[in-house]
Write an enzyme that holds these catalytic residues in place. Structure first.
Site, PDB file in Angstrom:
ATOM      1  CG  HIS A 135      -2.260  -0.673   0.945  1.00 16.12           C
ATOM      2  ND1 HIS A 135      -3.291  -0.081   0.250  1.00 16.12           N
ATOM      3  CD2 HIS A 135      -2.710  -1.906   1.306  1.00 16.12           C
ATOM      4  CE1 HIS A 135      -4.329  -0.906   0.198  1.00 16.12           C
ATOM      5  NE2 HIS A 135      -3.997  -2.031   0.816  1.00 16.12           N
ATOM      6  CG  ASP A 142      -7.795  -2.179   0.623  1.00 22.05           C
ATOM      7  OD1 ASP A 142      -7.254  -3.140   0.049  1.00 22.05           O
ATOM      8  OD2 ASP A 142      -7.321  -1.661   1.658  1.00 22.05           O
ATOM      9  CD  GLU A 206      -6.268  -8.201   2.822  1.00 22.06           C
ATOM     10  OE1 GLU A 206      -6.308  -7.218   2.044  1.00 22.06           O
ATOM     11  OE2 GLU A 206      -5.543  -8.236   3.833  1.00 22.06           O
ATOM     12  CG  HIS A 209      -5.183  -6.068  -1.324  1.00 24.03           C
ATOM     13  ND1 HIS A 209      -4.569  -5.188  -0.472  1.00 24.03           N
ATOM     14  CD2 HIS A 209      -4.268  -6.345  -2.292  1.00 24.03           C
ATOM     15  CE1 HIS A 209      -3.336  -4.932  -0.905  1.00 24.03           C
ATOM     16  NE2 HIS A 209      -3.132  -5.626  -2.020  1.00 24.03           N
TER      17      HIS A 209
END
Length: 256
Positions: A135, A142, A206, A209
């Protein structure tokens, strides 16, 4: 796209990921809230977490591909960005908080077990030029979906939920799904295939993501056979949106 299952992808090999070379493109950042086609809801800022920002920033190349992803969605659905570029201090807070909670919840686990479990949800904080947290590069994002009334779709879990059901393919290959779970599976499929068609890769632990241009993205492409080891490289390393303080620090020759 709801008929196409989400594949069961391998969990990232962080050691290999950290060895993928980064050839920084020096690409600028884009404020996503300027887009009329995408909504932003900076989740960590809304939660009041220290050092967060009221805007979601991503690299320009990521932004262009995000716009492309919107074209693959049904007209009544909209992409919602929950987080993009993340300050190092926020990454540090998230990782250390979750690791401490794992220590409390699983006192019999050794450090290696806790770190392995934590990495399924939060990457260790790093601004190492050769192995940054995804990130902090501006290449991770996200996302979720909302309908025409502004209601977030049922995706099966909450954003950042520490549950096996947060795995992108958690509802695939099962014949015991409830109607609510089937709905979540279909929504995940819509999001997954729209983002993949636009050139993103997904972190399989996730559902929210996605990556483009960073080491994680390059590794997933390598695993999928889209590129070979010799051509595997990332375009985005450690960077920072050009805030006023960032600009002044650059002009004054101060560290960022």
């Amino acid at each position: 796209m709801t008929d196409l299952p989400i594949p069961d992808l391998p969990v990232p090999d962080w050691q290999t990921i950290s060895q993928i070379p980064i050839h920084e493109s020096a690409e600028a950042f884009q404020a996503i809230s300027l887009s009329p086609k995408i909504r932003t809801w900076p989740a960590y800022f809304k939660m009041g977490i220290a050092h967060t920002m009221p805007e979601c920033y991503i690299r320009e190349g990521v932004y262009q591909r995000l716009l492309e992803a919107t074209r693959y969605l049904p007209d009544h659905l909209t992409l919602v960005v929950l987080d993009g570029w993340r300050p190092f201090k926020v990454q540090q807070f998230l990782y250390e908080t979750f690791l401490a909670l794992l220590s409390e919840a699983q006192p019999d686990w050794d450090e290696a077990q806790r770190i392995a479990q934590a990495r399924q949800l939060v990457s260790p904080p790093s601004i190492d030029p050769k192995a940054p947290s995804p990130h902090v590069t501006g290449g991770s994002i996200d996302v979720t979906l909302m309908d025409a009334d502004g209601c977030l779709l049922n995706m099966g879990t909450l954003f950042d939920e520490a549950s096996p059901l947060a795995f992108s393919a958690a509802f695939e290959g099962r014949d015991d799904l409830t109607a609510t779970q089937q709905e979540a599976r279909d929504h995940r499929r819509l999001l997954y295939h729209a983002m993949r068609q636009a050139g993103f890769t997904n972190l399989p632990t996730e559902w929210w993501h996605y990556d483009y241009g960073n080491q994680m993205w390059a590794w997933h492409r390598l695993e999928a056979g889209e590129i070979n080891a010799e051509s595997a490289q990332a375009h985005y390393g450690v960077s920072h949106p050009h805030t006023l303080e960032y600009m002044w620090r650059s002009q004054l020759g101060l560290p960022h």
